[in-house]
Design a protein around this motif. Sequence first.
Motif, PDB file in Angstrom:
ATOM      1  N   GLY A  63      -0.499  -9.045 -34.073  1.00 54.40           N
ATOM      2  CA  GLY A  63      -1.349  -7.984 -33.542  1.00 54.40           C
ATOM      3  C   GLY A  63      -2.622  -7.797 -34.339  1.00 54.40           C
ATOM      4  O   GLY A  63      -3.115  -6.672 -34.495  1.00 54.40           O
ATOM      5  N   GLN A  64      -3.197  -8.912 -34.828  1.00 52.42           N
ATOM      6  CA  GLN A  64      -4.354  -8.826 -35.720  1.00 52.42           C
ATOM      7  C   GLN A  64      -5.685  -9.118 -35.033  1.00 52.42           C
ATOM      8  O   GLN A  64      -6.697  -9.341 -35.704  1.00 52.42           O
ATOM      9  CB  GLN A  64      -4.158  -9.802 -36.884  1.00 52.42           C
ATOM     10  N   LEU A  65      -5.693  -9.106 -33.690  1.00 50.64           N
ATOM     11  CA  LEU A  65      -6.945  -9.348 -32.980  1.00 50.64           C
ATOM     12  C   LEU A  65      -7.753  -8.068 -32.753  1.00 50.64           C
ATOM     13  O   LEU A  65      -8.883  -8.138 -32.271  1.00 50.64           O
ATOM     14  CB  LEU A  65      -6.661 -10.003 -31.621  1.00 50.64           C
ATOM     15  N   ASP A  66      -7.178  -6.932 -33.097  1.00 56.42           N
ATOM     16  CA  ASP A  66      -7.831  -5.649 -32.816  1.00 56.42           C
ATOM     17  C   ASP A  66      -9.245  -5.579 -33.372  1.00 56.42           C
ATOM     18  O   ASP A  66     -10.170  -5.101 -32.708  1.00 56.42           O
ATOM     19  CB  ASP A  66      -7.014  -4.501 -33.415  1.00 56.42           C
ATOM     20  N   ILE A  67      -9.415  -6.064 -34.595  1.00 51.76           N
ATOM     21  CA  ILE A  67     -10.714  -5.935 -35.256  1.00 51.76           C
ATOM     22  C   ILE A  67     -11.788  -6.736 -34.521  1.00 51.76           C
ATOM     23  O   ILE A  67     -12.962  -6.357 -34.510  1.00 51.76           O
ATOM     24  CB  ILE A  67     -10.587  -6.379 -36.728  1.00 51.76           C
TER      25      ILE A  67
END
Length: 265
Positions: free
Chosen positions: A97-101
Amino acid sequence: MVQRWLALARFVFTCWKLNLAGAMEFRLSFLLTAGMMVVNNTVWIVFWGIYFSRFKVVNGWEFQDVMMMWAVSSGGFGLAATLFGNTFRIATLVAGGQLDIYLAQPKPVLLHVLISRMSVSAIGDILFAVTLFVMFGDTSWLGVLKFVLAMLIAMLIFIFFMVGVHSLAFFIGNAEGLAHQLFNAILAFSTYPTGIFRGWGKLMLFTVIPAGFISYMPIGLLRQVEPLFLGQALGVTALLSLFGFGLFHLGLKRYSSGNMISMRM
């Protein structure tokens, strides 16, 4: 429109500059990491040198052709991993879930993801490729242009094949294991002469795992330009680019946020 493209180009070059600056902060580590990759590749060159000292030609492939195959493969991979280092980590980013940025910023998401990391060891691959070309390649202007074209085609094949594979994480969850296996497959098969494969094996190298379009470059482009092969290589590169780009953005619609609070400097 022109200003928009210029702004995007400045953004890309700024990311590359910051990635390199970060890598150069620990110079000894940088030199050792890049140097060890050169040493690792050199071991394989010694192996092929010993082999060709006994067998001068392998199904039409000479020692110089194999050297150029390694130059194209290592150079293409080196450019992909150096300039677009996150190509090989997309599945990890999706699963965590690290695509938010990247979604929160007004930049093309896939491009932003790819250029946000640099593989230091891959710089050694680029240096190794250039060294091999200087030693065994055609250093005329035409030869240099053909070599650069071959590396760019190889780079795009590596990038968008892996983008497509890693994008499966949007649909099947954790795809890191599958992506790692397919990465090893395309990297390994791109460093063996296509002439040693027959039947289904050769068909797979030009379809399922398009490593054949990388490994055949020394024969179909560098030794002499084969228009049919070059056209096929460019066509496959375009199709892979569309496939990887399309699958990533299709999967992005299914992405679930990791609710992570983070900041890029």
